[in-house]
Design an enzyme around this catalytic site. Structure first.
Site, PDB file in Angstrom:
ATOM      1  N   SER A  65       0.865  -1.187   0.000  1.00 50.19           N
ATOM      2  CA  SER A  65       0.000   0.000   0.000  1.00 50.19           C
ATOM      3  C   SER A  65       0.892   1.224   0.000  1.00 50.19           C
ATOM      4  CB  SER A  65      -0.911   0.011   1.235  1.00 50.19           C
ATOM      5  OG  SER A  65      -0.136   0.189   2.422  1.00 50.19           O
ATOM      6  N   LEU A 106       2.885  -1.238   5.037  1.00 56.86           N
ATOM      7  CA  LEU A 106       2.294   0.043   5.449  1.00 56.86           C
ATOM      8  C   LEU A 106       3.399   1.089   5.476  1.00 56.86           C
ATOM      9  CD1 LEU A 106      -0.007   1.794   6.653  1.00 56.86           C
ATOM     10  CD2 LEU A 106       0.675   0.932   8.913  1.00 56.86           C
ATOM     11  N   ILE A 109       7.094  -2.382   7.233  1.00 62.90           N
ATOM     12  CA  ILE A 109       6.949  -0.932   7.278  1.00 62.90           C
ATOM     13  C   ILE A 109       7.761  -0.358   6.117  1.00 62.90           C
ATOM     14  CG2 ILE A 109       7.238   1.159   8.641  1.00 62.90           C
ATOM     15  CD1 ILE A 109       5.199  -0.870   9.795  1.00 62.90           C
ATOM     16  N   LYS A 110       7.133   0.498   5.324  1.00 62.90           N
ATOM     17  CA  LYS A 110       7.787   1.074   4.155  1.00 62.90           C
ATOM     18  C   LYS A 110       8.513   2.373   4.523  1.00 62.90           C
ATOM     19  CE  LYS A 110       5.744   0.741   0.074  1.00 62.90           C
ATOM     20  NZ  LYS A 110       4.725   0.853  -1.004  1.00 62.90           N
ATOM     21  N   ILE A 111       9.775   2.420   4.148  1.00 62.38           N
ATOM     22  CA  ILE A 111      10.616   3.597   4.383  1.00 62.38           C
ATOM     23  C   ILE A 111      11.256   3.988   3.058  1.00 62.38           C
ATOM     24  CG2 ILE A 111      12.701   4.454   5.528  1.00 62.38           C
ATOM     25  CD1 ILE A 111      12.061   2.619   7.873  1.00 62.38           C
TER      26      ILE A 111
END
Length: 366
Positions: free
Chosen positions: A45, A107, A138-140
């Site tokens: 997402s 996310l 977790i998207k960074i």
């Protein structure tokens, strides 16, 4: 019965993730069907995806009303909504996760934090604990500041999806941040056998920027070739890094490679095949996160075959030719990174505005 083309990708070692998420996809049973019938193995997402989902669907209205009765901050409301969807999607992928290297749902931290390493670390850790699912990433973003955050969050034991990656030089820095984070964790006496990470290389946007420059310099035959050449070279870098002595030491302690993930694989140029960036980059130990429209197109008329390491000489020639005609890929990747952050900041702001509008309307209607 005709073989499912999406499932065939698994025969070549590639996992298919869906670059889309909304509440109706989950509640309608469509996601479950994609997992069971098409072999979907993960989901990503981003702020643009959530903006479209929340702005265009009444499925979120009741939850917005409920949260707004106790929480007025629109960003806090958004993340509470997003976490609900991410948790529900992660639960759908639980069986996939239990059986292999996939089953992850991603996310993203706020795009407003793209150049704030400490802010990114703080929010990433907070989201990780709030989602509370082993199969979440977790998207960074792969900014300079993001590299610091990637290393730190890996050392804290989080699963990380590195996003907005456009250049080969930056990709090597991303892989180094991953390995450094694992090494930091080992030095602290912590286990590393549960940590997963992917490096999301964005493709079609590269060709959108490069192709007009190529044509202007009189090399139309190179149109549509640069992004694929970059991806093929990135895969060679991946293989070198994750067979190195440095990684072997970590692998002996349970570490897994940070797989490359092909992102932005929907075709932007209508003169290209709508499955161009799927067909060309099928290969082992990789992931393709595919928009729904492209997923359905590939299922209908894609061409499953291992091609990621085919025509490597052509890929190398393409990248060398760019240098000869004074097209600087590092400069272009920096430009794309800035544009990518902006492309997520705008829908993120629109998303918060949509929540404000729904919140005001719902409260007024109470």
């Amino acid at each position: 019965m005709e073989t499912n083309k999406i499932k065939q990708l698994h025969e070549f070692g590639q996992s298919v993730w869906l670059d889309f998420l909304d509440r109706m996809l989950i509640s309608s049973g469509q996601l479950k069907k994609l997992i069971e019938e098409d072999g979907l193995r993960g989901m990503t997402s981003n702020p643009a995806i959530f903006e479209k989902a929340i702005s265009s669907s009444p499925a979120y209205d009741e939850q917005i009303k409920e949260i707004a009765s106790r929480q007025q901050d629109n960003e806090a409301i958004f993340y509470e909504i997003a976490i609900t969807d991410i948790q529900n999607a992660a639960d759908q992928f639980a069986a996939v996760f239990a059986n292999g290297d996939d089953g992850y749902v991603s996310l993203e931290v706020s795009p407003r934090l793209a150049h704030d390493a400490n802010g990114t670390i703080k929010q990433a850790v907070a989201l990780w604990h709030k989602v509370n699912r082993e199969n979440v990433m977790i998207k960074i973003p792969a900014t300079i500041e993001g590299l610091q955050a990637i290393r730190k969050t890996i050392s804290e034991g989080l699963n990380i999806n590195v996003t907005l990656l456009f250049g080969l030089e930056r990709y090597e820095q991303v892989a180094d941040a991953y390995l450094s984070g694992l090494e930091d964790r080992v030095a602290a006496g912590q286990p590393i056998d549960h940590i997963a990470s992917v490096a999301s290389f964005f493709l079609s946007r590269i060709d959108v920027v490069v192709d007009p420059q190529i044509e202007a310099k009189g090399y139309p035959e190179m149109k549509g070739e640069v992004a694929i050449a970059c991806a093929k070279q990135a895969y060679q870098i991946y293989k070198n890094i994750f067979t190195s002595d440095r990684f072997m030491k970590l692998q002996a302690l349970g570490a897994t490679p940070q797989r490359v993930l092909w992102a932005s694989t929907g075709t932007k140029d209508p003169s290209f095949s709508d499955t161009k960036y799927v067909d060309a980059l099928i290969g082992p130990e990789t992931i393709n996160t595919i928009p729904m429209e492209t997923l359905m197109a590939f299922k209908d008329h894609g061409h499953p075959a291992s091609r990621l390491e085919h025509n490597l000489d052509k890929a190398i020639y393409t990248l060398e030719q760019l240098k000869k005609i004074d097209i600087d890929l590092n400069s272009i990747s920096n430009q794309l990174e800035k544009e990518g952050i902006d492309k997520f900041n705008k829908p993120y702001d629109q998303l918060l505005q949509a929540i404000q509008m729904k919140k005001v309307f719902k409260i007024a209607a109470m």
